[in-house]
Scaffold this active site. Structure first.
Site, PDB file in Angstrom:
ATOM      1  N   ASP A 104     -83.846 -29.903 -55.627  1.00 38.97           N
ATOM      2  CA  ASP A 104     -84.444 -30.443 -54.405  1.00 38.97           C
ATOM      3  C   ASP A 104     -83.615 -29.916 -53.231  1.00 38.97           C
ATOM      4  O   ASP A 104     -82.464 -30.302 -53.054  1.00 38.97           O
ATOM      5  CB  ASP A 104     -84.391 -31.989 -54.472  1.00 38.97           C
TER       6      ASP A 104
ATOM      7  N   LYS B  39     -87.794 -31.017 -42.206  1.00 42.87           N
ATOM      8  CA  LYS B  39     -86.423 -30.932 -41.696  1.00 42.87           C
ATOM      9  C   LYS B  39     -86.118 -29.518 -41.208  1.00 42.87           C
ATOM     10  O   LYS B  39     -85.786 -29.312 -40.057  1.00 42.87           O
ATOM     11  CB  LYS B  39     -85.427 -31.336 -42.772  1.00 42.87           C
TER      12      LYS B  39
ATOM     13  N   TRP C  33     -81.492 -39.724 -53.166  1.00 42.97           N
ATOM     14  CA  TRP C  33     -82.703 -38.938 -53.462  1.00 42.97           C
ATOM     15  C   TRP C  33     -82.732 -38.467 -54.912  1.00 42.97           C
ATOM     16  O   TRP C  33     -83.770 -38.517 -55.572  1.00 42.97           O
ATOM     17  CB  TRP C  33     -82.858 -37.767 -52.477  1.00 42.97           C
TER      18      TRP C  33
HETATM   19  N1  PMP Z   1     -85.432 -35.304 -51.018  1.00 42.81           N
HETATM   20  C1  PMP Z   1     -84.607 -35.294 -49.959  1.00 42.81           C
HETATM   21  C2  PMP Z   1     -83.303 -34.572 -50.075  1.00 42.81           C
HETATM   22  C3  PMP Z   1     -84.973 -35.943 -48.781  1.00 42.81           C
HETATM   23  O1  PMP Z   1     -84.166 -35.943 -47.732  1.00 42.81           O
HETATM   24  C4  PMP Z   1     -86.219 -36.609 -48.724  1.00 42.81           C
HETATM   25  C5  PMP Z   1     -86.720 -37.288 -47.471  1.00 42.81           C
HETATM   26  N2  PMP Z   1     -85.921 -37.441 -46.444  1.00 42.81           N
HETATM   27  C6  PMP Z   1     -87.018 -36.603 -49.855  1.00 42.81           C
HETATM   28  C7  PMP Z   1     -86.609 -35.933 -50.980  1.00 42.81           C
HETATM   29  C8  PMP Z   1     -88.344 -37.323 -49.868  1.00 42.81           C
HETATM   30  O2  PMP Z   1     -89.233 -36.579 -49.147  1.00 42.81           O
HETATM   31  P1  PMP Z   1     -90.662 -37.163 -48.680  1.00 42.81           P
HETATM   32  O3  PMP Z   1     -90.370 -38.297 -47.751  1.00 42.81           O
HETATM   33  O4  PMP Z   1     -91.256 -35.966 -48.029  1.00 42.81           O
HETATM   34  O5  PMP Z   1     -91.382 -37.593 -49.882  1.00 42.81           O
END
Ligand code: PMP
Length: 373
Positions: free
Chosen positions: A179, A203, A110
């Site tokens: 994040d 989550k 991520w």
């Molecule tokens: N950051 C993290 C730590 C994630 O776990 C995720 C998605 N699982 C995201 C960003 C991306 O999020 P989204 O799918 O809502 O764009």
């Protein structure tokens, strides 16, 4: 009560969208057709109505209480997910310093995606060399931070790889962007150490569709001129997240989840549960003589996403399939690891209870006894 009966037969260890507290779903079921006596569904409320305004204000206030957010921070509820913020962050913050450079700590997929996205807008400094596998956070003495960076970015918990920071990085005054999509509200932390914190809701804070962004006031207003208006922090703050139609239903669910967390001991209780649940699973892994194997360095193991392999490379596929199938027969679902890493991943967000985790722990012990040579 049907909903309760059906749900008690399943334990959802999904990495997200993830389990919601049953109490929240029951309330949502009630409000689905007639919200608070209005005669319309909560989904049918105008985002400019008084009823929705109350929902929005209560959600913000409860989040402020839960995280003890200082007055000089603004809270936004936006669309676009965590991925939207991968672009919004550089658009809004790269201009803070003339060099338009940002430091990125890449500890999993991520933060890697966020860094790649930022490269579209300015210069990205990778603070440490690319890891062969995402199983560790290099020691701070090996970090190459640029004092002229506009901001330092990291992901507090890498959901796929199960790598979590157990400390807040020191940046010597450079704004810190984090994040927290997969571990926000699972432990107490000092918001004032951050410039921007964001997290998708699906989550730990609700259903998919809404992204919470917490921003220190003095960082607002330096966006690049071509920043998409929906992602412009200044515009959204000026309009109380209502510049465009916000994800009203997600915000409503989020509000219910915040209330549930407050009624259940707040972040302090969530932190204690998180510790108990993750320790229970890691203890079994660590006492299985290598039958279960978590590749992540113990110093940065995630409390919310526990990845592990079963057996040796020759038997992984067979044993892991068997584990997933047998667990599903007992109602324990969504345990398959992310397709990029394989194996098993147990996600232990706030709505997953200690009692549910105990059932999984018992299952793991039983599986170990039956399958180890
Ligand atoms: N950051 C993290 C730590 C994630 O776990 C995720 C998605 N699982 C995201 C960003 C991306 O999020 P989204 O799918 O809502 O764009």
């Amino acid at each position: 009560m049907e909903i309760l009966k059906e749900r008690h037969e399943v334990i959802n260890f999904s990495p997200g969208p993830a389990k919601l507290p049953c109490q929240v779903l029951m309330q949502a079921q009630k409000d689905l057709t007639n919200y608070n006596g209005t005669g319309v569904s909560v989904m049918e409320l105008s985002h400019r109505s008084q009823d929705f305004n109350k929902i929005l204000t209560a959600a913000e206030n409860d989040l402020r209480d839960l995280l003890d957010i200082p007055e000089n921070y603004k809270v936004l509820f936006l669309q676009g997910g965590g991925t939207g913020q991968f672009s919004a962050v550089p658009c809004n913050l790269l201009n803070l310093k003339p060099g338009q450079t940002a430091d990125y700590l890449v500890t999993g997929c991520w933060s890697a995606k966020a860094a790649k996205e930022a490269e579209k807008y300015g210069k990205v400094n990778y603070v440490f060399p690319k890891q062969n596998s995402y199983t560790n956070i290099p020691d701070q003495s090996e970090w190459n931070l640029n004092p002229e960076a506009s901001y330092v970015y990291y992901c507090d918990n890498e959901t796929v790889h199960g790598v979590e920071f157990q400390f807040i990085p020191e940046t010597n005054g450079v704004p810190l962007v984090c994040d927290m999509s997969s571990n926000i509200l699972t432990r107490k932390f000092d918001v004032s150490k951050f410039g921007v914190i964001f997290g998708g809701a699906q989550k730990n804070i609700g259903c998919a569709g809404c992204t919470v962004v917490i921003i220190r006031e003095d960082l607002i207003g330096k966006q690049m001129s071509n920043t998409p208006t929906v992602f412009c922090y200044k515009t959204q703050v000026g309009n109380n997240s209502l510049y465009n139609t916000p994800p009203t239903y997600s915000i409503y669910i989020m509000g219910l989840v915040f209330r549930w967390k407050k009624e259940h001991g707040g972040v302090k209780a969530m932190e204690e549960n998180s510790r108990q649940k993750s320790e229970m699973i890691y203890d079994i892994i660590d006492n299985s003589s290598g039958f279960f194997c978590c590749p992540v360095n113990k110093k940065c193991r995630s409390r919310t996403n526990v990845p592990f392999r079963i057996g040796n490379p020759d038997s992984h596929d067979v044993l892991e399939k068997k584990f997933i199938d047998m667990a599903a027969e007992q109602g324990m679902i969504q345990l398959k690891g992310h397709r990029s890493v394989g194996g098993i991943r147990v996600s232990l967000y706030n709505a997953v209870t200690v009692a549910e985790t105990k059932l999984l722990a018992e299952f793991m012990k039983d599986f170990l006894a039956k399958h180890r040579n």
